[in-house]
Design an enzyme around this catalytic site. Structure first.
Site, mmCIF file in Angstrom:
data_model
loop_
_atom_site.group_PDB
_atom_site.id
_atom_site.type_symbol
_atom_site.label_atom_id
_atom_site.label_comp_id
_atom_site.label_asym_id
_atom_site.label_seq_id
_atom_site.Cartn_x
_atom_site.Cartn_y
_atom_site.Cartn_z
ATOM 1 N N ARG A 1 0.698 2.107 5.401
ATOM 2 C CA ARG A 1 0.728 1.789 6.841
ATOM 3 C C ARG A 1 1.370 2.912 7.662
ATOM 4 O O ARG A 1 2.075 2.662 8.645
ATOM 5 C CB ARG A 1 1.511 0.494 7.098
ATOM 6 C CG ARG A 1 0.831 -0.762 6.602
ATOM 7 C CD ARG A 1 -0.452 -1.035 7.396
ATOM 8 N NE ARG A 1 -0.916 -2.393 7.232
ATOM 9 C CZ ARG A 1 -1.691 -2.808 6.234
ATOM 10 N NH1 ARG A 1 -2.090 -1.979 5.309
ATOM 11 N NH2 ARG A 1 -2.087 -4.077 6.181
ATOM 12 N N SER B 1 -0.937 -8.724 10.386
ATOM 13 C CA SER B 1 0.416 -8.746 9.816
ATOM 14 C C SER B 1 1.407 -8.283 10.877
ATOM 15 O O SER B 1 1.230 -7.222 11.465
ATOM 16 C CB SER B 1 0.522 -7.787 8.633
ATOM 17 O OG SER B 1 -0.410 -8.123 7.638
ATOM 18 N N GLU C 1 5.066 -4.258 12.395
ATOM 19 C CA GLU C 1 3.881 -3.411 12.214
ATOM 20 C C GLU C 1 3.198 -3.050 13.530
ATOM 21 O O GLU C 1 2.976 -1.867 13.796
ATOM 22 C CB GLU C 1 2.884 -4.077 11.256
ATOM 23 C CG GLU C 1 1.843 -3.089 10.798
ATOM 24 C CD GLU C 1 0.584 -3.728 10.291
ATOM 25 O OE1 GLU C 1 -0.338 -3.962 11.081
ATOM 26 O OE2 GLU C 1 0.538 -3.991 9.081
HETATM 27 N N1 EPU Z 1 2.703 -14.858 0.329
HETATM 28 C C1 EPU Z 1 3.457 -16.010 0.429
HETATM 29 N N2 EPU Z 1 3.479 -16.664 1.614
HETATM 30 C C2 EPU Z 1 2.781 -16.265 2.691
HETATM 31 C C3 EPU Z 1 2.019 -15.078 2.600
HETATM 32 C C4 EPU Z 1 1.997 -14.393 1.403
HETATM 33 O O1 EPU Z 1 4.096 -16.428 -0.516
HETATM 34 O O2 EPU Z 1 2.837 -16.947 3.717
HETATM 35 C C5 EPU Z 1 2.622 -14.174 -0.964
HETATM 36 C C6 EPU Z 1 1.255 -14.390 -1.599
HETATM 37 O O3 EPU Z 1 1.236 -15.551 -2.361
HETATM 38 C C7 EPU Z 1 1.099 -13.165 -2.462
HETATM 39 C C8 EPU Z 1 1.828 -12.102 -1.680
HETATM 40 O O4 EPU Z 1 2.678 -12.768 -0.769
HETATM 41 O O5 EPU Z 1 1.749 -13.320 -3.694
HETATM 42 C C9 EPU Z 1 0.870 -11.173 -0.933
HETATM 43 O O6 EPU Z 1 0.116 -11.934 -0.005
HETATM 44 P P1 EPU Z 1 -1.326 -11.462 0.556
HETATM 45 O O7 EPU Z 1 -2.227 -11.130 -0.559
HETATM 46 O O8 EPU Z 1 -1.773 -12.465 1.538
HETATM 47 O O9 EPU Z 1 -1.036 -10.079 1.251
HETATM 48 P P2 EPU Z 1 0.148 -9.565 2.174
HETATM 49 O O10 EPU Z 1 0.981 -8.625 1.411
HETATM 50 O O11 EPU Z 1 0.817 -10.721 2.833
HETATM 51 C C10 EPU Z 1 -1.189 -7.440 2.935
HETATM 52 C C11 EPU Z 1 -1.577 -6.754 4.219
HETATM 53 C C12 EPU Z 1 -2.720 -7.504 4.881
HETATM 54 C C13 EPU Z 1 -3.900 -7.524 3.929
HETATM 55 C C14 EPU Z 1 -3.459 -8.210 2.623
HETATM 56 C C15 EPU Z 1 -4.532 -8.176 1.561
HETATM 57 C C16 EPU Z 1 0.464 -5.695 4.994
HETATM 58 C C17 EPU Z 1 1.552 -5.687 6.015
HETATM 59 N N3 EPU Z 1 -0.424 -6.680 5.103
HETATM 60 O O12 EPU Z 1 -0.691 -8.738 3.293
HETATM 61 O O13 EPU Z 1 -3.088 -6.797 6.038
HETATM 62 O O14 EPU Z 1 -5.003 -8.224 4.485
HETATM 63 O O15 EPU Z 1 -2.302 -7.514 2.083
HETATM 64 O O16 EPU Z 1 -4.652 -6.892 1.068
HETATM 65 O O17 EPU Z 1 0.424 -4.807 4.157
HETATM 66 C C18 EPU Z 1 -2.916 -6.677 8.406
HETATM 67 O O18 EPU Z 1 -2.297 -5.637 8.276
HETATM 68 O O19 EPU Z 1 -3.199 -7.150 9.522
HETATM 69 C C19 EPU Z 1 -3.278 -7.455 7.238
HETATM 70 C C20 EPU Z 1 -3.753 -8.676 7.332
#
Ligand code: EPU
Length: 333
Positions: free
Chosen positions: A162, A232, A328
């Site tokens: 990012r 995010s 972000e």
């Molecule tokens: N999780 C939770 N609770 C929540 C959300 C997530 O426990 O409310 C846990 C999930 O269970 C999982 C882990 O956190 O074990 C990761 O969750 P997820 O796969 O949803 O991805 P993220 O790390 O929350 C990142 C990006 C997203 C992208 C997803 C998928 C960042 C800041 N965000 O989210 O990007 O879609 O991975 O690759 O890196 C964006 O930037 O707008 C965005 C949506």
């Protein structure tokens, strides 16, 4: 040339915003004219893309420039490579869709990311195990101070999670005009993230992966056309190994992702959920019920109220886990 006049600025967070002088530039000459106007009148220059990762002030003084050039074309070579040239004002998802329709591999995991092509390199957009940096060949820019054009190679962009040179040393100093991607006609599925592999067949077509990513996103993330949001709201924190180990002793189920340099990335959404915020409402804003990393705008709120909620979440996460979250989306105005 599109006239510079006052305009309401649409943004996916749905924040009220009025730009004093808005210009949608459809040629490089018009971009240059806008830069000269801001310099001659000694007023601020605000550069916006699709306004999906911006938290806008109610009033944007000076010139607000949106690159509205939205053409794209490509060159195919014998070695399965396709070089895709996309102008900054094109919708990212429209480009991803067009590439997948032609059977080209590389950005199918980046389906449905809101915003314009020109914003993609700023924060090195990433999702489902792929980052823009993986496929980026070059970024074309125009310098704000003298209108000269320049080309940045992938290495020049200093990409990280990012992050890029456009958020740091070059913040506010260049306008991205075009992005060049290196895609492939031969299959290169990347299915390592989450349950993506389970959602497609053993040897998936590029279209299947694209459709699966769209389905996951639609399940978890709110559609900005229905519920205001900027994706995010925080980046995932990256910790030193020792701090991560201490936390993991206390919270063994905490999701964590080992980084190549030994550091450990945590899931900010999990930390926020553990603090009890998921699905809660705070005045005009709330924490999304299916993804705690996304703050949503239920209507009628302004940026100040949103930032107060973000501060409260950040403080609570810090008090609970000793981890400092970083916002972000960028503030403008
Ligand atoms: N999780 C939770 N609770 C929540 C959300 C997530 O426990 O409310 C846990 C999930 O269970 C999982 C882990 O956190 O074990 C990761 O969750 P997820 O796969 O949803 O991805 P993220 O790390 O929350 C990142 C990006 C997203 C992208 C997803 C998928 C960042 C800041 N965000 O989210 O990007 O879609 O991975 O690759 O890196 C964006 O930037 O707008 C965005 C949506």
């Amino acid at each position: 040339m599109a006239l510079a006049k006052a305009a309401t600025l649409d943004n996916t967070m749905g924040l009220p915003c009025r730009a004093e002088r808005f210009i949608a530039a459809t040629t490089h000459e018009e971009i240059r004219t806008a830069l000269v106007m801001a310099a001659d009148d000694a007023v601020p220059l605000n550069i916006v893309g699709g306004a999906s990762n911006l938290l806008l002030a109610p009033h944007l003084p000076g010139i607000t420039l949106q690159v509205a050039c939205d053409d794209w074309w490509w060159e195919e070579s014998d070695d399965q490579t396709v070089l895709v040239y996309a102008q900054a004002g094109l919708s990212w998802h429209a480009l991803a869709t067009a590439c997948v329709e032609r059977g080209w591999w590389g950005i199918e995991n980046l389906a449905l990311i809101p915003g314009h092509v020109g914003a993609a390199p700023i924060q090195n957009i990433g999702a489902y195990g792929v980052e823009l940096a993986d496929v980026l060949e070059a970024v074309h820019v125009m310098h704000c101070d003298d209108g000269r054009e320049a080309v940045f190679t992938r290495d020049d962009c200093e990409f990280a999670y990012r992050d890029s040179i456009f958020k740091r040393a070059l913040a506010g100093r260049v306008v991205v005009t075009q992005v060049v991607l290196r895609l492939s006609r031969s299959p290169s599925p990347r299915l390592g993230y989450g349950d993506l592999a389970q959602r497609v067949s053993v040897h998936p077509e590029v279209r299947e992966i694209f459709d699966a990513v769209c389905a996951v996103r639609r399940e978890k993330l709110p559609d900005p056309a229905v519920l205001g949001n900027a994706g995010s709201f925080f980046t995932n924190p990256v910790l030193e190994a020792t701090q991560a180990e201490r936390l993991l002793q206390e919270y063994p189920v905490m999701p964590h992702f080992q980084q190549p340099n030994g550091s450990v990335k945590l899931a900010a959404g999990w930390l926020i959920e553990r603090c009890g915020f998921k699905g809660t409402r705070w005045g005009a804003f709330g924490v999304h019920e299916r993804q705690a990393l996304v703050l949503v705008h239920l209507g009628g709120g302004d940026r100040q109220e949103l930032l107060a909620l973000a501060d409260h979440i950040r403080d609570t996460v810090y008090q609970t886990f000793g981890v400092a979250l970083e916002r972000e989306p960028r503030l403008m105005g």
